[in-house]
Design an enzyme around this catalytic site. Structure first.
Site, PDB file in Angstrom:
ATOM      1  N   GLY A 210      66.376 -17.296 115.395  1.00  0.00           N
ATOM      2  CA  GLY A 210      66.595 -15.854 115.523  1.00  0.00           C
ATOM      3  C   GLY A 210      67.127 -15.481 116.889  1.00  0.00           C
ATOM      4  N   ASN A 211      67.145 -14.215 117.172  1.00  0.00           N
ATOM      5  CA  ASN A 211      67.599 -13.760 118.492  1.00  0.00           C
ATOM      6  C   ASN A 211      66.785 -12.535 118.895  1.00  0.00           C
ATOM      7  OD1 ASN A 211      69.146 -11.228 117.687  1.00  0.00           O
ATOM      8  ND2 ASN A 211      70.086 -12.774 116.365  1.00  0.00           N
TER       9      ASN A 211
END
Ligand code: CTP
Length: 404
Positions: A210-211
């Protein structure tokens, strides 16, 4: 002298969602608004006058015959900076659309010159009835901001479209409309699509790549567009609450987001890609939790399609496409140099470039504030100074509106 508090009239019509208007009243008074509640007689069947009076600090009556010497149906409207009706029932909107003035609220609706927001709530059948839809169209044509109802649980066991949006989200709309100081609804009749949040690319049922994107900027863009009258589809990978008035599509991965954006984009006047879309996804998603030692330390990745580039390739005439670029700058190029190169590469109309950093950095990601430079394909450069994400959202829509 303390600054004067914005004066809001909260009209409450007679639907079960009247109880949620108590929370809206609370939200507005807590954030510095002077709120005068004008319930209808039917609303008072659901929530009594003492509740409205105690929480607002003003008398609350449905009758134009109380305190007649003060001519309340005129005075209340003249003093208002904004009038919001929540919930707005089918009956209230019918009376307002026809200019009836048979109680204090409808009388006030005829005297106000300030912006008017209505948050309808009713059963799906009543919302979809041609009579209601015609009244909503009339009110919108006259400049009333009629929010689309939310989809979800209705009174009783059924669910569908017709639910009152979350009071906190209605309060956001009120604040955004007030912040624009009665400017016209310049996106009325426009349909816009906004993507938000960071996608999650699952490795197995518990782990993902993810980020750090929180989705706040994208949700602020959706909120701002609603407050300017647009029909908004928000495709969000964020868990943030649904903005009032937007059609919200929740997604997880880049592939989900791509499908939802492509479903909504055809015919839209503008698409704003504020989502942080993962560039790669694991080749394989395991259906069980990967155990220590399973398959070693290597995860094989495959590239995700570039949704923005696909939108550029498929754009309909006149559609405005906006990208976002969160950049850090490096030894080879500054933040803006990366931005200009990306704008040319992507082929969109506008690219919102913001500098992001690690913990404590003042802009981007989890914070409430943001600053950016918006680059235009026409060579323009608009610097938006550090301010709220809502303010940056309005600056982006100003540039979009100018191109529509
Ligand atoms: N974007 C997209 N699809 C992707 C990746 C990005 O639509 N698979 C969009 C983002 O929503 C954003 C813009 O493209 O509006 C720029 O995203 P960014 O990640 O900065 O672009 P990249 O092309 O991945 O560039 P970089 O090499 O800097 O990662």
């Amino acid at each position: 002298m303390p600054p004067t508090r914005p004066r809001v009239v909260l009209g409450v019509a007679g639907g079960i969602a009247a109880y949620k208007a108590v929370e809206l009243l609370r939200q507005l008074t807590e954030t510095g608004h002077d709120v005068r509640v004008v319930p209808t007689a039917a609303a008072l069947e659901f929530v009594g006058a003492p509740t409205w009076a105690a929480l607002s600090g003003h008398p609350a009556t449905d009758s134009p015959w109380a305190d007649v010497d003060e001519v309340p149906h005129v005075r209340i409207g003249q003093g208002a900076d904004l009038l919001v009706v929540a919930p707005a029932t089918a009956d209230l909107m019918a009376r307002a659309a026809h200019g009836l003035a048979d109680d204090l609220l409808t009388g006030t609706l005829l005297t106000v010159r300030c912006p008017v927001v209505m948050a309808p709530a009713m059963h799906t059948e009543m919302w979809e009835h041609p009579a209601t839809q015609a009244n909503v169209a009339t009110l919108r044509a006259r400049g009333v901001l009629v929010l689309e109802p939310a989809v979800g649980r209705l009174t009783g066991a059924d669910s569908g479209k017709g639910r009152l949006p979350d009071p906190e989200q209605i309060a956001h709309v009120v604040r955004r409309v007030l912040a624009r100081g009665g400017l016209p609804l310049d996106l009325a009749g426009r349909r816009v699509v906004v993507s938000a949040g960071g996608t999650r690319e699952h490795l197995d049922p518990v782990r993902y790549l993810g980020n750090r994107s929180s989705g706040r900027q994208g949700h602020a863009l959706a909120r701002a567009a609603v407050a300017r009258g647009a029909e908004v589809v928000l495709v969000t990978a964020s868990g943030l609450p649904a903005p009032a008035g937007a059609d919200v599509v929740r997604v997880v991965s880049a592939e989900d987001l791509r499908a939802a954006v492509h479903a909504a984009a055809p015919g839209a006047d503008a698409v704003v890609m504020a989502a942080a879309v993962a560039d790669y996804r694991p080749v394989e998603r395991l259906d069980h939790k990967r155990k220590r030692g399973d398959g070693g330390r290597t995860v094989e990745l495959v590239e995700n399609p570039d949704v923005l580039a696909e939108l550029v390739a498929a754009r309909s005439p006149g559609q405005v496409l906006v990208g976002f670029a969160a950049e850090t700058g490096d030894a080879g190029a500054s933040v803006l140099e990366h931005g200009r190169a990306k704008l040319a590469r992507k082929g969109c109309d506008l690219l919102v470039v913001n500098e992001v950093g690690g913990e404590g950095h003042p802009t981007g990601f989890e914070g409430d504030d943001n600053a950016a430079v918006v680059l235009g394909a026409d060579g323009s450069e608009t610097a938006v100074p550090l301010g709220s994400k809502d303010a940056l959202a309005d600056a982006v829509w100003d540039l979009v509106a100018a191109r529509l």
